[in-house]
Design a protein around this motif. Sequence first.
Motif, PDB file in Angstrom:
ATOM      1  N   ASN A 160       4.512 -22.024   8.126  1.00  0.00           N
ATOM      2  CA  ASN A 160       3.337 -22.817   7.756  1.00  0.00           C
ATOM      3  C   ASN A 160       3.549 -23.665   6.502  1.00  0.00           C
ATOM      4  O   ASN A 160       2.684 -24.470   6.163  1.00  0.00           O
ATOM      5  N   LYS A 165      -3.045 -26.317  -0.223  1.00  0.00           N
ATOM      6  CA  LYS A 165      -3.335 -26.737   1.143  1.00  0.00           C
ATOM      7  C   LYS A 165      -3.381 -28.254   1.223  1.00  0.00           C
ATOM      8  O   LYS A 165      -3.998 -28.906   0.390  1.00  0.00           O
ATOM      9  N   ARG A 166      -2.755 -28.785   2.231  1.00  0.00           N
ATOM     10  CA  ARG A 166      -2.644 -30.243   2.370  1.00  0.00           C
ATOM     11  C   ARG A 166      -3.889 -30.830   3.030  1.00  0.00           C
ATOM     12  O   ARG A 166      -4.409 -30.281   3.996  1.00  0.00           O
ATOM     13  N   HIS A 167      -4.322 -31.993   2.515  1.00  0.00           N
ATOM     14  CA  HIS A 167      -5.506 -32.666   3.066  1.00  0.00           C
ATOM     15  C   HIS A 167      -5.274 -34.157   3.282  1.00  0.00           C
ATOM     16  O   HIS A 167      -6.219 -34.877   3.612  1.00  0.00           O
ATOM     17  N   ASP A 184       0.982 -27.851   6.710  1.00  0.00           N
ATOM     18  CA  ASP A 184      -0.402 -27.728   6.243  1.00  0.00           C
ATOM     19  C   ASP A 184      -0.481 -27.110   4.854  1.00  0.00           C
ATOM     20  O   ASP A 184      -1.505 -27.245   4.171  1.00  0.00           O
ATOM     21  N   TYR A 185       0.588 -26.424   4.436  1.00  0.00           N
ATOM     22  CA  TYR A 185       0.575 -25.747   3.144  1.00  0.00           C
ATOM     23  C   TYR A 185       1.852 -26.065   2.371  1.00  0.00           C
ATOM     24  O   TYR A 185       2.913 -26.295   2.957  1.00  0.00           O
ATOM     25  N   ILE A 195      -5.035 -23.326  -3.741  1.00  0.00           N
ATOM     26  CA  ILE A 195      -5.697 -22.225  -3.055  1.00  0.00           C
ATOM     27  C   ILE A 195      -5.561 -20.915  -3.813  1.00  0.00           C
ATOM     28  O   ILE A 195      -6.515 -20.160  -3.971  1.00  0.00           O
ATOM     29  N   ARG A 248     -12.311 -29.811  -3.622  1.00  0.00           N
ATOM     30  CA  ARG A 248     -10.910 -29.936  -3.208  1.00  0.00           C
ATOM     31  C   ARG A 248     -10.040 -30.297  -4.402  1.00  0.00           C
ATOM     32  O   ARG A 248      -9.390 -31.327  -4.445  1.00  0.00           O
ATOM     33  N   HIS A 260      -2.900 -14.625   2.680  1.00  0.00           N
ATOM     34  CA  HIS A 260      -3.679 -15.678   3.333  1.00  0.00           C
ATOM     35  C   HIS A 260      -3.335 -15.837   4.814  1.00  0.00           C
ATOM     36  O   HIS A 260      -3.688 -16.842   5.428  1.00  0.00           O
TER      37      HIS A 260
END
Length: 336
Positions: free
Chosen positions: A259, A332-334, A313-314, A197, A18, A253
């Motif tokens: 998004n 991408k968010r985590h 999320d992105y 990503i 990640r 994607h």
Amino acid sequence: MQQLLKHLVSQPKKNLNRIGIKGCGFSVPPNIRGNDDPIFHQVITVANAQGIAEKDLFTGMKERRYLAQGERIEPLMVEASQLALQRAQVIPEEIDRLYGYASVPEFYTPNSLYLVHKGVQLPEHTLVVPMNNEFSTFLLGVLEACTAITAGRSKYALIACGTNWTHYMDYTQGHALSIGDGAGAAVVGPEADFELIDYATQTLSVQYGAMTMQSRDTQRATYKITEDTGIYSFQVSAMEGIPTMVQSLLNKHGLTGANIALITHQASRVLMDHWAERLQPKQYLDTLAPFGNLTLASYPVTLAYHYLNIATDYLVFAAVGVGYHQTALLLKRHNR
């Protein structure tokens, strides 16, 4: 880079590190310049041969921060870097790469990114990589850092970008209306909040020389947008090129504007409103009204300013730059 990213994405989730942005920070000077500042009374209002007054292309600012005479950008870059390290929970001794740029630098070379290395007290083995790629330095720093970490050549990288352009403006020119000073920084590493990503880029070198920083009538360098090719870069290449590039990246994607949170170049509300209309992002994050156009520092400053309020999320960065070129990153968010 594309092959490394494809390899990373293709691995099972359990093997992913990640890699991406772990934390960020920003710092701006306390001095504030409003739209009614006398310095802007010099701006030329006459239209050019194409019927365009450059000042009309640069709108949406309310305030800008600026460095007073004798003040330097490097202390702000150091402060932004220290805040980024704190947020990422990484100590200076763990940083083995320092990317970024101080613009405009004290010397032609070396870049004063080396003063940032000293001020943050990074170790001697840290590789310092100045990246003179206005205005996409931050995006390229993220790309290069992720490449090095993915290849096993680096563990943590720091990216620091600072601009002192208010000292290098010709205040008869319309673009000077938007310029502010400030610095932003980010730590890149594994277990990131925002994982890289993919990316896209385009180089339109036929427009080389359309926008330049150089000495003209005085010894001090100033920025200039040419009346023909420069205005074309603004109205066509940037206006249409950025949403086309970002949309292509999203389509690849299976994503839409709904998004993403979007951070772009922020020279003018004219551009940003058009990009918003074309891409329809769920969040369009900027700091144009309070800080103005921070050139290469806009991206990390805006990210740090809005970091805790990103609700998608992105995340997409989209940069334009002299040369002419444009680049977009998809992350991408985590960190939920």
